[in-house]
Design a protein around this motif. Structure first.
Motif, mmCIF file in Angstrom:
data_model
loop_
_atom_site.group_PDB
_atom_site.id
_atom_site.type_symbol
_atom_site.label_atom_id
_atom_site.label_comp_id
_atom_site.label_asym_id
_atom_site.label_seq_id
_atom_site.Cartn_x
_atom_site.Cartn_y
_atom_site.Cartn_z
ATOM 1 N N LEU A 252 -28.112 7.520 7.127
ATOM 2 C CA LEU A 252 -28.934 6.668 6.213
ATOM 3 C C LEU A 252 -28.517 7.127 4.695
ATOM 4 C CD1 LEU A 252 -32.202 7.581 8.257
ATOM 5 C CD2 LEU A 252 -30.668 5.726 8.231
ATOM 6 N N GLU A 253 -28.087 8.041 4.249
ATOM 7 C CA GLU A 253 -27.790 8.361 2.880
ATOM 8 C C GLU A 253 -26.591 7.111 2.471
ATOM 9 O OE1 GLU A 253 -26.452 12.291 2.326
ATOM 10 O OE2 GLU A 253 -28.571 12.570 1.424
ATOM 11 N N LEU A 254 -25.593 7.223 3.247
ATOM 12 C CA LEU A 254 -24.305 6.320 2.994
ATOM 13 C C LEU A 254 -24.765 4.758 3.055
ATOM 14 C CD1 LEU A 254 -21.768 8.059 5.059
ATOM 15 C CD2 LEU A 254 -22.025 7.936 2.397
ATOM 16 N N GLY A 255 -25.497 4.436 3.987
ATOM 17 C CA GLY A 255 -26.064 2.859 4.427
ATOM 18 C C GLY A 255 -27.139 2.356 3.794
ATOM 19 N N VAL A 256 -28.069 3.319 3.292
ATOM 20 C CA VAL A 256 -29.486 2.983 2.856
ATOM 21 C C VAL A 256 -29.705 3.610 1.324
ATOM 22 C CG1 VAL A 256 -32.034 2.638 3.407
ATOM 23 C CG2 VAL A 256 -30.192 2.609 5.145
ATOM 24 N N ARG A 257 -29.766 4.697 1.284
ATOM 25 C CA ARG A 257 -30.100 5.498 0.076
ATOM 26 C C ARG A 257 -29.249 4.754 -1.351
ATOM 27 N NH1 ARG A 257 -29.171 10.685 -2.550
ATOM 28 N NH2 ARG A 257 -30.878 11.151 -3.858
ATOM 29 N N SER A 258 -27.787 5.170 -0.794
ATOM 30 C CA SER A 258 -26.810 4.749 -1.938
ATOM 31 C C SER A 258 -27.191 2.937 -2.351
ATOM 32 C CB SER A 258 -25.401 4.722 -1.447
ATOM 33 O OG SER A 258 -25.227 3.779 -0.091
ATOM 34 N N HIS A 259 -27.577 2.256 -1.329
ATOM 35 C CA HIS A 259 -27.832 0.872 -1.620
ATOM 36 C C HIS A 259 -29.217 0.817 -2.560
ATOM 37 C CE1 HIS A 259 -25.416 -1.240 1.328
ATOM 38 N NE2 HIS A 259 -25.030 -0.246 1.383
ATOM 39 N N VAL A 260 -30.126 1.740 -2.469
ATOM 40 C CA VAL A 260 -31.281 1.350 -2.976
ATOM 41 C C VAL A 260 -30.985 1.974 -4.514
ATOM 42 C CG1 VAL A 260 -33.662 2.560 -3.261
ATOM 43 C CG2 VAL A 260 -32.817 1.669 -0.774
ATOM 44 N N SER B 75 -31.203 8.999 20.045
ATOM 45 C CA SER B 75 -31.378 9.515 18.525
ATOM 46 C C SER B 75 -31.438 10.881 18.628
ATOM 47 C CB SER B 75 -32.760 8.854 18.031
ATOM 48 O OG SER B 75 -33.932 8.969 18.729
ATOM 49 N N TRP B 76 -32.101 11.462 19.695
ATOM 50 C CA TRP B 76 -32.478 12.935 19.634
ATOM 51 C C TRP B 76 -31.289 13.727 20.125
ATOM 52 C CZ3 TRP B 76 -34.729 9.343 22.928
ATOM 53 C CH2 TRP B 76 -34.408 9.347 24.320
ATOM 54 N N GLU B 77 -30.263 13.004 20.857
ATOM 55 C CA GLU B 77 -29.017 13.807 20.834
ATOM 56 C C GLU B 77 -28.117 13.655 19.777
ATOM 57 O OE1 GLU B 77 -29.142 12.410 25.752
ATOM 58 O OE2 GLU B 77 -27.757 11.178 24.159
ATOM 59 N N THR B 78 -28.214 12.882 18.814
ATOM 60 C CA THR B 78 -27.430 12.579 17.635
ATOM 61 C C THR B 78 -27.494 13.706 16.789
ATOM 62 O OG1 THR B 78 -27.481 10.240 17.803
ATOM 63 C CG2 THR B 78 -26.716 11.291 15.633
ATOM 64 N N PRO B 79 -26.661 14.490 16.332
ATOM 65 C CA PRO B 79 -26.696 15.447 15.448
ATOM 66 C C PRO B 79 -27.501 15.255 13.991
ATOM 67 C CG PRO B 79 -24.545 15.556 16.056
ATOM 68 C CD PRO B 79 -25.089 14.199 16.571
ATOM 69 N N LEU B 80 -28.700 15.716 13.847
ATOM 70 C CA LEU B 80 -29.538 15.301 12.690
ATOM 71 C C LEU B 80 -28.869 15.045 11.348
ATOM 72 C CD1 LEU B 80 -32.263 14.646 11.892
ATOM 73 C CD2 LEU B 80 -32.763 17.202 11.512
ATOM 74 N N MET C 1 -30.339 4.723 16.799
ATOM 75 C CA MET C 1 -31.486 4.573 15.965
ATOM 76 C C MET C 1 -30.877 4.748 14.321
ATOM 77 S SD MET C 1 -34.911 6.820 15.137
ATOM 78 C CE MET C 1 -33.734 7.873 14.419
ATOM 79 N N TYR C 2 -30.084 5.549 14.131
ATOM 80 C CA TYR C 2 -29.601 5.764 12.607
ATOM 81 C C TYR C 2 -28.793 4.655 12.343
ATOM 82 C CZ TYR C 2 -31.181 10.548 13.360
ATOM 83 O OH TYR C 2 -32.000 11.645 13.634
ATOM 84 N N TYR C 3 -27.960 4.083 13.136
ATOM 85 C CA TYR C 3 -27.135 3.241 12.890
ATOM 86 C C TYR C 3 -27.692 1.829 12.470
ATOM 87 C CZ TYR C 3 -22.924 -0.197 12.632
ATOM 88 O OH TYR C 3 -21.898 -0.847 12.301
#
Length: 323
Positions: free
Chosen positions: A146-154, A134-139, A190-192
């Protein structure tokens, strides 16, 4: 608690080939893949289907594909026997989603089926996410996932559910990657992991809330999906997809988008779905077994069972045994 404003309609079964003839559906994220296929199969069952997405004939989303548009998806719904209505919508824009809800309210007065199939993050996965801590993944990439997979759904759920509960049998479908059973294992990053596990919890929680209205919320997942993007990744088409097995043996358990879509359409026509599915998650193979549907080639692939046996169980199994 009473709900005097609920729309009550005749629920007697219609023609067996058009069991959703009086239903209004929205498939959020219907540009391509499983979203498009679900819209088409709901239309084939007779539904009026609003299809949304970000790629149109005049504008391309960050996914970068120009070969699939929401206008084409709507036309395919109509050609299948339903009524397809394309509404360009970025579901991260609350005002656009509110306008979508207002339009459906104005034109139909209710919503019976809401399929939340929003994603569009594949371009962020290879190289940026998979294989990295997770810490190697570009923030910025992680937060976009998370925007595409969670926030849009909410956002979509929050603004469309008031319309959905007017139905006599509301159905809310979350589409993700994996089920509650398969996603007990870490999804590599972590993000996925968060993006693909959150929809399962959304369906679980909304199932509690919709139960009061006789509704159903369920999370569904394809297996190894032969989406347009996946076929392009392997350099094959739907006609010769098996040529990709030489590159990736597990592709032998791949399924067409129609496989999950046929299960979801059958679920939507099931009068007993609330007791059977509410708050739960299911993969395409589970829906296929429950409703007797098959993939376009007549098979019944079960990719998650294959991965459980081969990748996690260490068993010597053939992918062909899971078709």
């Amino acid at each position: 608690m009473s709900h005097e404003n609920k729309t009550i309609r005749n629920t007697a079964p219609g023609h067996p080939r058009r069991p959703l003839a009086d239903r209004i559906a929205l498939v959020a994220g219907a540009t391509r893949g499983a979203g498009r296929a679900q819209a088409v199969e709901l239309g084939r069952a007779g539904a009026t289907v609003y299809v949304t997405g970000r790629t149109t004939r005049t504008r391309v989303s960050e996914v970068g594909r120009t070969t699939e548009t929401i206008e084409e998806s709507a036309e395919l719904v109509t050609a299948a026997g339903g009524t397809g209505i394309a509404v360009p919508t970025d579901h991260l824009d609350g005002e656009r989603v509110r306008a979508l809800a207002d339009r459906i309210d104005r034109e139909q007065g209710r919503l019976d089926v809401l399929v939340n199939d929003l994603w569009g993050g594949e371009h962020l996965l290879v190289g940026s996410v998979f294989g990295k801590k997770s810490w190697e993944t570009p923030l910025a990439d992680g937060l976009r996932i998370l925007e595409l997979g969670v926030r849009s759904h909410v956002i979509t759920a929050a603004l469309l559910l008031p319309l959905l509960i007017r139905s006599d049998a509301p159905l809310y479908v979350e589409v993700t990657d994996g089920t509650a059973h398969s996603n007990r294992r870490y999804r590599e990053n972590m993000y996925y992991d968060l993006a693909k596990t959150a929809p399962i919890r959304l369906a679980f929680g909304l199932g509690q809330e919709l139960a009061e209205y006789g509704g159903t919320a369920v999370a569904v997942s394809p297996g190894f999906l032969r989406s347009e993007q996946m076929l392009a990744h392997f350099g094959v088409s739907e006609e010769n997809w098996r040529d990709a097995i030489a590159q990736e043996p597990a592709f032998a358990v791949a399924e067409s988008p129609q496989y999950l879509a046929r299960g979801v359409a059958a679920l939507a026509a099931d009068p007993g779905r609330a007791a059977r599915w509410n708050g739960k998650s299911a993969c395409s193979a589970e829906l296929a077994r429950a409703y007797g549907v098959r993939d376009v080639d007549g098979s019944r692939p079960d990719a998650w069972a294959y991965f459980e046996a081969a990748a996690h169980g260490g068993e010597e199994v053939s992918p062909e045994d899971y078709r």
